[in-house]
Design a protein around this motif. Structure first.
Motif, PDB file in Angstrom:
ATOM      1  N   ASP A  28       5.341 -12.460  -9.653  1.00 35.82           N
ATOM      2  CA  ASP A  28       5.923 -11.519 -10.613  1.00 35.82           C
ATOM      3  C   ASP A  28       5.017 -10.305 -10.759  1.00 35.82           C
ATOM      4  O   ASP A  28       4.377 -10.113 -11.793  1.00 35.82           O
ATOM      5  CB  ASP A  28       6.130 -12.201 -11.966  1.00 35.82           C
ATOM      6  CG  ASP A  28       7.221 -13.248 -11.919  1.00 35.82           C
ATOM      7  OD1 ASP A  28       8.174 -13.042 -11.147  1.00 35.82           O
ATOM      8  OD2 ASP A  28       7.118 -14.245 -12.636  1.00 35.82           O
ATOM      9  N   THR A  29       4.959  -9.487  -9.715  1.00 31.79           N
ATOM     10  CA  THR A  29       4.116  -8.307  -9.749  1.00 31.79           C
ATOM     11  C   THR A  29       4.637  -7.261  -8.766  1.00 31.79           C
ATOM     12  O   THR A  29       5.405  -7.571  -7.861  1.00 31.79           O
ATOM     13  CB  THR A  29       2.650  -8.669  -9.416  1.00 31.79           C
ATOM     14  OG1 THR A  29       1.845  -7.500  -9.547  1.00 31.79           O
ATOM     15  CG2 THR A  29       2.518  -9.207  -8.015  1.00 31.79           C
ATOM     16  N   THR A  30       4.213  -6.034  -8.968  1.00 31.16           N
ATOM     17  CA  THR A  30       4.506  -4.954  -8.034  1.00 31.16           C
ATOM     18  C   THR A  30       3.205  -4.200  -7.782  1.00 31.16           C
ATOM     19  O   THR A  30       2.234  -4.361  -8.517  1.00 31.16           O
ATOM     20  CB  THR A  30       5.565  -3.980  -8.606  1.00 31.16           C
ATOM     21  OG1 THR A  30       5.078  -3.463  -9.851  1.00 31.16           O
ATOM     22  CG2 THR A  30       6.892  -4.665  -8.824  1.00 31.16           C
ATOM     23  N   VAL A  33      -1.906  -6.654  -5.398  1.00 32.03           N
ATOM     24  CA  VAL A  33      -2.236  -7.976  -5.929  1.00 32.03           C
ATOM     25  C   VAL A  33      -3.526  -8.464  -5.265  1.00 32.03           C
ATOM     26  O   VAL A  33      -3.783  -8.158  -4.102  1.00 32.03           O
ATOM     27  CB  VAL A  33      -1.072  -8.968  -5.711  1.00 32.03           C
ATOM     28  CG1 VAL A  33      -0.802  -9.179  -4.244  1.00 32.03           C
ATOM     29  CG2 VAL A  33      -1.329 -10.288  -6.389  1.00 32.03           C
TER      30      VAL A  33
END
Length: 99
Positions: A28-30, A33
């Motif tokens: 759950d990231t954009t 990372v």
């Protein structure tokens, strides 16, 4: 010796080098990372991880994988069920390996 790393995410381990594109379980990231559960970098092996080592990657896209069909059958019972499943995945491009 090529510079590569083995890191862990989503309960799986991935062997990557800089520039590789890899598909992992949904994150759950954009943007960018960082993975700090690095098990191996080149010749260095962790016990179980290497302290301070990181794998940095850019998120290319969030998508769903190929469909996996699940077929159940009981012979002579007229019982047949077909179900499909598409796993959510995150596509990453490895930008940097610090170790």
């Amino acid at each position: 010796m090529s510079n590569y790393a083995i890191f862990q995410t989503g309960g799986k381990q991935y062997r990557v080098a800089v520039g590789d594109v890899v598909k992992v379980e949904k994150l759950d990231t954009t943007g960018t990372v960082e993975f700090d559960q690095v098990l191996m970098v080149g010749d260095k092996v962790g016990t179980p991880t290497i302290a301070g080592a990181k794998v940095i990657a850019d998120v290319l896209e969030q998508k769903r994988g190929a469909k996996v069909l699940v077929f159940k059958k009981k012979r002579r019972q007229n019982y047949r069920r077909t179900r499909g499943h598409r796993q959510y995945i995150t596509v990453l491009k490895i930008k940097e390996i610090k170790g």
